[in-house]
Write a protein that holds these residues in place. Structure first.
Motif, PDB file in Angstrom:
ATOM      1  N   ILE A   1       0.828  -1.202   0.000  1.00  0.00           N
ATOM      2  CA  ILE A   1       0.000   0.000   0.000  1.00  0.00           C
ATOM      3  C   ILE A   1       0.870   1.263   0.000  1.00  0.00           C
ATOM      4  CG2 ILE A   1      -0.292   0.134   2.528  1.00  0.00           C
ATOM      5  CD1 ILE A   1      -3.257   0.880   1.909  1.00  0.00           C
ATOM      6  N   ILE A   2       2.048   1.195   0.652  1.00  0.00           N
ATOM      7  CA  ILE A   2       2.972   2.338   0.701  1.00  0.00           C
ATOM      8  C   ILE A   2       4.371   1.864   0.339  1.00  0.00           C
ATOM      9  CG2 ILE A   2       4.091   4.055   2.192  1.00  0.00           C
ATOM     10  CD1 ILE A   2       1.520   3.991   3.911  1.00  0.00           C
ATOM     11  N   GLN A   3       5.007   2.580  -0.587  1.00  0.00           N
ATOM     12  CA  GLN A   3       6.400   2.314  -0.944  1.00  0.00           C
ATOM     13  C   GLN A   3       7.156   3.634  -0.920  1.00  0.00           C
ATOM     14  OE1 GLN A   3       5.312   0.491  -4.764  1.00  0.00           O
ATOM     15  NE2 GLN A   3       6.674  -1.187  -4.174  1.00  0.00           N
ATOM     16  N   LEU A   4       8.268   3.633  -0.226  1.00  0.00           N
ATOM     17  CA  LEU A   4       9.136   4.799  -0.206  1.00  0.00           C
ATOM     18  C   LEU A   4      10.433   4.411  -0.889  1.00  0.00           C
ATOM     19  CD1 LEU A   4       8.698   5.904   3.530  1.00  0.00           C
ATOM     20  CD2 LEU A   4       7.284   6.505   1.560  1.00  0.00           C
ATOM     21  N   GLY A   5      10.871   5.244  -1.816  1.00  0.00           N
ATOM     22  CA  GLY A   5      12.109   4.966  -2.536  1.00  0.00           C
ATOM     23  C   GLY A   5      13.056   6.148  -2.478  1.00  0.00           C
ATOM     24  N   GLY A   6      14.188   5.975  -1.790  1.00  0.00           N
ATOM     25  CA  GLY A   6      15.191   7.024  -1.714  1.00  0.00           C
ATOM     26  C   GLY A   6      14.674   8.313  -1.096  1.00  0.00           C
ATOM     27  N   LEU A   7      13.707   8.215  -0.191  1.00  0.00           N
ATOM     28  CA  LEU A   7      13.058   9.393   0.371  1.00  0.00           C
ATOM     29  C   LEU A   7      14.030  10.202   1.223  1.00  0.00           C
ATOM     30  CD1 LEU A   7      10.107  10.583   0.509  1.00  0.00           C
ATOM     31  CD2 LEU A   7      10.056   9.650   2.807  1.00  0.00           C
ATOM     32  N   GLY A   8      14.036  11.502   0.990  1.00  0.00           N
ATOM     33  CA  GLY A   8      14.870  12.403   1.758  1.00  0.00           C
ATOM     34  C   GLY A   8      14.149  13.696   2.048  1.00  0.00           C
ATOM     35  N   LYS A   9      14.499  14.321   3.155  1.00  0.00           N
ATOM     36  CA  LYS A   9      13.913  15.618   3.494  1.00  0.00           C
ATOM     37  C   LYS A   9      14.966  16.460   4.185  1.00  0.00           C
ATOM     38  CE  LYS A   9      10.954  18.899   4.132  1.00  0.00           C
ATOM     39  NZ  LYS A   9      10.441  19.693   3.010  1.00  0.00           N
ATOM     40  N   GLN A  10      15.179  17.653   3.626  1.00  0.00           N
ATOM     41  CA  GLN A  10      16.079  18.637   4.220  1.00  0.00           C
ATOM     42  C   GLN A  10      15.281  19.880   4.553  1.00  0.00           C
ATOM     43  OE1 GLN A  10      19.418  19.784   1.813  1.00  0.00           O
ATOM     44  NE2 GLN A  10      20.741  18.244   2.733  1.00  0.00           N
ATOM     45  N   PHE A  11      15.626  20.490   5.679  1.00  0.00           N
ATOM     46  CA  PHE A  11      15.033  21.760   6.061  1.00  0.00           C
ATOM     47  C   PHE A  11      16.115  22.820   5.989  1.00  0.00           C
ATOM     48  CE2 PHE A  11      12.352  18.644   8.248  1.00  0.00           C
ATOM     49  CZ  PHE A  11      11.085  19.093   7.903  1.00  0.00           C
ATOM     50  N   LEU A  26      11.346   1.815   2.002  1.00  0.00           N
ATOM     51  CA  LEU A  26      10.415   1.130   2.889  1.00  0.00           C
ATOM     52  C   LEU A  26       9.213   0.639   2.098  1.00  0.00           C
ATOM     53  CD1 LEU A  26       9.435   0.688   5.889  1.00  0.00           C
ATOM     54  CD2 LEU A  26       8.642   3.043   5.804  1.00  0.00           C
ATOM     55  N   GLU A  27       8.702  -0.496   2.484  1.00  0.00           N
ATOM     56  CA  GLU A  27       7.501  -1.027   1.850  1.00  0.00           C
ATOM     57  C   GLU A  27       6.555  -1.516   2.949  1.00  0.00           C
ATOM     58  OE1 GLU A  27       6.958  -4.806  -0.811  1.00  0.00           O
ATOM     59  OE2 GLU A  27       7.801  -3.166  -2.010  1.00  0.00           O
ATOM     60  N   GLU A  32      -0.775  -4.665   7.101  1.00  0.00           N
ATOM     61  CA  GLU A  32       0.395  -4.768   7.959  1.00  0.00           C
ATOM     62  C   GLU A  32       0.385  -3.654   9.013  1.00  0.00           C
ATOM     63  OE1 GLU A  32       5.060  -5.724   7.187  1.00  0.00           O
ATOM     64  OE2 GLU A  32       4.181  -4.191   5.899  1.00  0.00           O
ATOM     65  N   VAL A  33       0.831  -3.987  10.199  1.00  0.00           N
ATOM     66  CA  VAL A  33       1.034  -2.993  11.254  1.00  0.00           C
ATOM     67  C   VAL A  33       2.528  -2.731  11.295  1.00  0.00           C
ATOM     68  CG1 VAL A  33       0.858  -2.516  13.719  1.00  0.00           C
ATOM     69  CG2 VAL A  33      -0.952  -3.800  12.564  1.00  0.00           C
ATOM     70  N   PHE A  34       2.890  -1.481  11.141  1.00  0.00           N
ATOM     71  CA  PHE A  34       4.289  -1.113  10.990  1.00  0.00           C
ATOM     72  C   PHE A  34       4.600   0.010  11.966  1.00  0.00           C
ATOM     73  CE2 PHE A  34       8.023   0.611   9.013  1.00  0.00           C
ATOM     74  CZ  PHE A  34       8.622  -0.489   8.422  1.00  0.00           C
ATOM     75  N   GLY A  35       5.656  -0.144  12.736  1.00  0.00           N
ATOM     76  CA  GLY A  35       6.040   0.883  13.695  1.00  0.00           C
ATOM     77  C   GLY A  35       7.422   1.411  13.419  1.00  0.00           C
ATOM     78  N   PRO A  57       8.669  15.871   0.385  1.00  0.00           N
ATOM     79  CA  PRO A  57      10.042  15.361   0.446  1.00  0.00           C
ATOM     80  C   PRO A  57      10.971  16.178  -0.464  1.00  0.00           C
ATOM     81  CG  PRO A  57       8.482  13.576   0.066  1.00  0.00           C
ATOM     82  CD  PRO A  57       7.730  14.867  -0.099  1.00  0.00           C
ATOM     83  N   THR A  58      12.234  16.236  -0.095  1.00  0.00           N
ATOM     84  CA  THR A  58      13.242  16.913  -0.899  1.00  0.00           C
ATOM     85  C   THR A  58      13.712  16.004  -2.036  1.00  0.00           C
ATOM     86  OG1 THR A  58      13.975  17.986   1.137  1.00  0.00           O
ATOM     87  CG2 THR A  58      15.413  18.199  -0.759  1.00  0.00           C
ATOM     88  N   SER A  59      13.713  14.693  -1.761  1.00  0.00           N
ATOM     89  CA  SER A  59      14.152  13.738  -2.788  1.00  0.00           C
ATOM     90  C   SER A  59      13.402  12.423  -2.608  1.00  0.00           C
ATOM     91  CB  SER A  59      15.662  13.497  -2.671  1.00  0.00           C
ATOM     92  OG  SER A  59      15.984  12.970  -1.389  1.00  0.00           O
ATOM     93  N   GLY A  60      13.484  11.596  -3.636  1.00  0.00           N
ATOM     94  CA  GLY A  60      12.859  10.283  -3.576  1.00  0.00           C
ATOM     95  C   GLY A  60      11.387  10.326  -3.936  1.00  0.00           C
ATOM     96  N   LYS A  61      10.727   9.195  -3.686  1.00  0.00           N
ATOM     97  CA  LYS A  61       9.319   9.119  -4.068  1.00  0.00           C
ATOM     98  C   LYS A  61       8.511   8.403  -2.989  1.00  0.00           C
ATOM     99  CE  LYS A  61       9.814   4.857  -6.702  1.00  0.00           C
ATOM    100  NZ  LYS A  61       9.598   4.166  -7.956  1.00  0.00           N
ATOM    101  N   VAL A  62       7.215   8.747  -2.986  1.00  0.00           N
ATOM    102  CA  VAL A  62       6.219   8.088  -2.145  1.00  0.00           C
ATOM    103  C   VAL A  62       5.174   7.520  -3.102  1.00  0.00           C
ATOM    104  CG1 VAL A  62       4.437   8.373  -0.382  1.00  0.00           C
ATOM    105  CG2 VAL A  62       6.560   9.700  -0.244  1.00  0.00           C
ATOM    106  N   VAL A  63       5.015   6.208  -3.058  1.00  0.00           N
ATOM    107  CA  VAL A  63       4.010   5.553  -3.892  1.00  0.00           C
ATOM    108  C   VAL A  63       2.933   5.023  -2.955  1.00  0.00           C
ATOM    109  CG1 VAL A  63       3.567   3.691  -5.538  1.00  0.00           C
ATOM    110  CG2 VAL A  63       5.730   4.947  -5.626  1.00  0.00           C
ATOM    111  N   PHE A  64       1.705   5.471  -3.161  1.00  0.00           N
ATOM    112  CA  PHE A  64       0.572   5.052  -2.346  1.00  0.00           C
ATOM    113  C   PHE A  64      -0.447   4.378  -3.251  1.00  0.00           C
ATOM    114  CE2 PHE A  64      -3.656   6.091  -0.483  1.00  0.00           C
ATOM    115  CZ  PHE A  64      -3.558   5.263   0.625  1.00  0.00           C
ATOM    116  N   GLU A  65      -0.758   3.145  -2.947  1.00  0.00           N
ATOM    117  CA  GLU A  65      -1.690   2.340  -3.739  1.00  0.00           C
ATOM    118  C   GLU A  65      -1.308   2.356  -5.222  1.00  0.00           C
ATOM    119  OE1 GLU A  65      -5.564   3.913  -2.411  1.00  0.00           O
ATOM    120  OE2 GLU A  65      -5.676   2.174  -1.067  1.00  0.00           O
TER     121      GLU A  65
END
Length: 192
Positions: A1-11, A26-27, A32-35, A57-65
């Motif tokens: 349901i959720i895939q994160l690929g190379g996700l990054g965040k800078q402030f 992350l997948e 699934e229960v994920f903590g 996010p500053t970089s990477g991707k978020v894939v939802f469904e």
């Protein structure tokens, strides 16, 4: 349901950039229960906020469904977010609305009829043992009750996934059990 690929965040700060997240992969599968566990300031809240794109996010991707949120238009992101219930550390209830009105509010915004919104809200409030508090206002509730109402408000939207950002951190120790019990019940019903 959720895939994160190379996700990054800078402030950006006055002292230069601060990296909150770096190369997160992350997948999370349906049901699934994920903590995520980490020290204060480790980026847990930032990660959850990036998953539903409340934080870009500053970089990477978020894939939802199966859909990449980073390439969606704002309207599409808002629609995708409706399938993600979000529970924050603070309850974020509207003080001028009673419990039933607080729970119905996002449904009304989404165009659900008042009768359907009320029916759905009443069912869920009964499920979490708060049917007797429907006419109460937030100031009349305990912290545990407020957080359970916030959970019900998110569940009313029939999300495919629930994101919890330290939902018990603002609670007294004796209130924590109430909220954890609701979370446990959701897990037993295969809520992601």
């Amino acid at each position: 349901i959720i895939q994160l690929g190379g996700l990054g965040k800078q402030f950006q700060t006055m002292n230069g950039p601060v990296t909150a997240l770096e190369d997160i992969n992350l997948e999370i599968r349906y049901g699934e229960v994920f903590g995520i566990i980490g020290l204060s300031g480790a980026g847990k809240s930032t990660l959850v906020r990036c998953i539903n794109y409340l934080e870009v996010p500053t970089s990477g991707k978020v894939v939802f469904e199966g859909k990449n949120l980073s390439v969606m238009k704002d309207r599409e992101k808002r629609l995708a977010r409706q399938s993600m219930g979000m529970i924050f550390q603070q309850f974020n209830l509207l003080s001028q609305r009673n419990v039933l009105q607080n729970v119905c509010f996002p449904l009304e915004i989404a165009g659900v009829s008042k009768a359907e919104a009320k029916k759905r809200a009443e069912e869920l409030l009964t499920l979490v043992g708060l049917e007797d508090r429907m006419k109460a206002y937030p100031a009349q509730l305990s912290g545990g009750q407020k957080q359970r109402i916030a959970i019900v408000r998110a569940l009313c939207m029939k999300p495919d996934v629930m994101l919890f950002d330290e939902p018990t951190s603002a609670l007294d120790p004796e209130m924590v059990g109430e909220v954890l019990e609701v979370m446990k019940e959701l897990a037993e019903e295969n809520m992601t």
